[in-house]
Design an enzyme around this catalytic site. Structure first.
Site, PDB file in Angstrom:
ATOM      1  N   SER A  93       3.376   0.246  14.915  1.00 50.52           N
ATOM      2  CA  SER A  93       4.707   0.779  14.601  1.00 50.52           C
ATOM      3  C   SER A  93       5.782   0.169  15.492  1.00 50.52           C
ATOM      4  O   SER A  93       5.496  -0.379  16.558  1.00 50.52           O
ATOM      5  CB  SER A  93       4.712   2.301  14.789  1.00 50.52           C
ATOM      6  OG  SER A  93       3.598   2.864  14.146  1.00 50.52           O
TER       7      SER A  93
HETATM    8  C1  LIG Z   1       1.452   2.905  11.136  1.00 53.24           C
HETATM    9  S1  LIG Z   1      -0.262   2.823  11.181  1.00 53.24           S
HETATM   10  C2  LIG Z   1      -0.694   3.527  12.743  1.00 53.24           C
HETATM   11  C3  LIG Z   1      -0.255   2.763  13.951  1.00 53.24           C
HETATM   12  C4  LIG Z   1      -1.078   3.061  15.157  1.00 53.24           C
HETATM   13  N1  LIG Z   1      -0.802   4.357  15.725  1.00 53.24           N
HETATM   14  C5  LIG Z   1      -0.936   1.950  16.172  1.00 53.24           C
HETATM   15  O1  LIG Z   1      -0.541   2.239  17.325  1.00 53.24           O
HETATM   16  O2  LIG Z   1      -1.253   0.829  15.835  1.00 53.24           O
HETATM   17  C6  LIG Z   1      -0.771   4.148  10.114  1.00 53.24           C
HETATM   18  C7  LIG Z   1      -2.250   4.357  10.119  1.00 53.24           C
HETATM   19  O3  LIG Z   1      -2.536   5.599   9.490  1.00 53.24           O
HETATM   20  C8  LIG Z   1      -3.801   5.458   8.902  1.00 53.24           C
HETATM   21  N2  LIG Z   1      -4.024   6.525   7.928  1.00 53.24           N
HETATM   22  C9  LIG Z   1      -3.508   6.635   6.689  1.00 53.24           C
HETATM   23  N3  LIG Z   1      -3.991   7.723   6.095  1.00 53.24           N
HETATM   24  C10 LIG Z   1      -4.826   8.328   6.974  1.00 53.24           C
HETATM   25  C11 LIG Z   1      -5.641   9.495   6.936  1.00 53.24           C
HETATM   26  N4  LIG Z   1      -5.710  10.270   5.850  1.00 53.24           N
HETATM   27  N5  LIG Z   1      -6.354   9.808   8.039  1.00 53.24           N
HETATM   28  C12 LIG Z   1      -6.321   9.025   9.137  1.00 53.24           C
HETATM   29  N6  LIG Z   1      -5.588   7.900   9.220  1.00 53.24           N
HETATM   30  C13 LIG Z   1      -4.850   7.561   8.149  1.00 53.24           C
HETATM   31  C14 LIG Z   1      -3.749   4.063   8.295  1.00 53.24           C
HETATM   32  O4  LIG Z   1      -5.047   3.589   7.999  1.00 53.24           O
HETATM   33  C15 LIG Z   1      -3.012   3.291   9.365  1.00 53.24           C
HETATM   34  O5  LIG Z   1      -3.894   2.643  10.226  1.00 53.24           O
END
Ligand SMILES: C[S@@+](CC[C@H](N)C(=O)[O-])C[C@H]1O[C@@H](n2cnc3c(N)ncnc32)[C@H](O)[C@@H]1O
Length: 385
Positions: A93
């Site tokens: 992000s």
């Molecule tokens: C913007 S990214 C996260 C960035 C992360 N915090 C970083 O520091 O790199 C959003 C993440 O949410 C995850 N995600 C989406 N739906 C999800 C769910 N139902 N449960 C857990 N993770 C989920 C995606 O796979 C993705 O990796």
């Protein structure tokens, strides 16, 4: 330290930290230390930019890594076979947004923190630096991402608790957390988060409200309830999804055209009145969940999708100051929008900061309210859990 000498990345991390401080989004010295001490390059060895990508060692890669930008690291097909288009399903992000969310989270020493959306592991590293890795729990829907995040975190010297699973169900088992931070956007608060939040706990999560994208900062107000004001800081995140192979949340896949017999009418509300008023976005979304606006000042297209239901309105210029409207789908979307625009003005054009959310640990018992939780003006949040 991998492909870089220590001085190079430390100088860049310090510059990024100074940029966040100068922008006014990083005031807590403990978070400043965390940003300055965490090597983001270990978490984004490949950055995807449309059809192109930048990998570790490429010219420009390091500049991109330490820029205040969101970096896509994984994409998934949109399912539109004709174009073969893919959109981001994971990213590191934008540091500004991470800083805002971590400051709102305000964990204290010894707190247990749950992160939903491990992604690259960079945010988990910042949390580990601040709280100690043993106090940090992070999960992602995608097991491959969890595996690579584990490697990234180990390279940076951290080993927080990681697991693969659907974040809408919380952390497996009977854990309780002092803080829960979601780095994917939700349309409502999963009941499991309310249950897993300890007394005095706080949830920080992006609300998936179309272009409005405000932040939720919710405190535990009863055993079965969280409540708090919407923080208007715009944070556009990818949605919390249920299917690893799709970038969309359930029911948000672009569907075929709306069905049913269309309704034809006219309007004097200009498409530009919606497109040029970002302050309206949250209010419109409350009335038409899943709302998307497109088009130009003259030709407007409005679509609201939720589940398999798609409501649509197309506007074409008729005479000066009036438009022909074609509405189709399960309800008259344009009528809803017109009503919402009028109500927005009657209520004094309320900005996002005047809204709050109270969420019980029961689907369907979650509301957005205006000014205070007992207000006469409230709107149900979507469920789906
Ligand atoms: C913007 S990214 C996260 C960035 C992360 N915090 C970083 O520091 O790199 C959003 C993440 O949410 C995850 N995600 C989406 N739906 C999800 C769910 N139902 N449960 C857990 N993770 C989920 C995606 O796979 C993705 O990796």
């Amino acid at each position: 330290m991998d492909v870089l000498d220590t001085a190079t990345w430390e100088t860049r991390a310090a510059a990024l930290t100074a940029e966040l401080v100068a922008a006014g989004v990083l005031s807590d010295p403990a978070w400043r230390d965390a940003f300055a001490a965490t090597p983001r390059h270990l978490f984004v060895s490949r950055i995807i930019d449309g059809p192109a990508s930048l990998s570790a060692g490429d010219t420009g890669w390091l500049d991109a890594v330490y820029a205040d930008e969101s970096l896509a690291t994984q994409t998934r097909p949109t399912g539109d076979g004709a174009t073969g288009r893919e959109i981001a399903s994971s990213s590191s992000s934008k540091p500004t947004v991470m800083a805002v969310m971590l400051e709102r989270l305000a964990p204290e020493p010894g707190h247990l923190v749950l992160e939903i959306g491990t992604g690259t592991g960079y945010n988990a590293a910042l949390l580990s630096h601040r709280l100690g890795a043993s106090n940090v729990y992070s999960l992602d829907l995608d097991a491959d991402l969890v595996d690579t995040a584990h490697e990234h975190l180990a390279a940076a010297g951290y080993s927080p608790h990681l697991t693969a699973g659907d974040g809408s169900q919380g952390w497996p088992g009977e854990m309780r957390f002092d803080r829960i931070i979601a780095t994917c956007a939700v349309t409502a608060i999963p009941p499991a988060w309310v249950d897993q939040l300890a007394d005095g706990g706080r949830i920080v999560a992006p609300l998936d409200a179309g272009t409005a994208g405000p932040l939720l900062v919710l405190d535990k107000t009863a055993d079965d309830e969280v409540s708090g004001r919407i923080d208007p800081f715009p944070v556009l995140f990818m949605p919390m999804r249920a299917d690893v192979s799709s970038p969309f949340a359930p029911g948000q896949e672009p569907s075929a055209a709306a069905t049913g017999i269309p309704h034809y009418g006219t309007t004097t509300v200009a498409p530009a009145a919606l497109l040029d008023r970002p302050e309206l976005a949250l209010f419109l979304w409350l009335h038409a969940p899943g709302l998307r606006l497109a088009g130009s000042a003259e030709h407007g297209v409005v679509v609201a999708e939720r589940g398999s239901a798609r409501a649509e309105a197309d506007l074409t210029p008729l005479t000066e100051g009036s438009w022909a409207v074609r509405q189709s789908g399960p309800y008259r979307l344009w009528d809803t929008i017109e009503h919402a625009v009028a109500a927005f003005d009657v209520l004094g054009k309320p900005g996002a900061a005047r809204f709050g959310i109270t969420a019980l640990n029961v689907p369907g018992k979650q509301f957005v309210w205006l000014d205070d939780p007992d207000s006469d003006h409230s709107w149900p949040l979507g469920s789906g859990f």
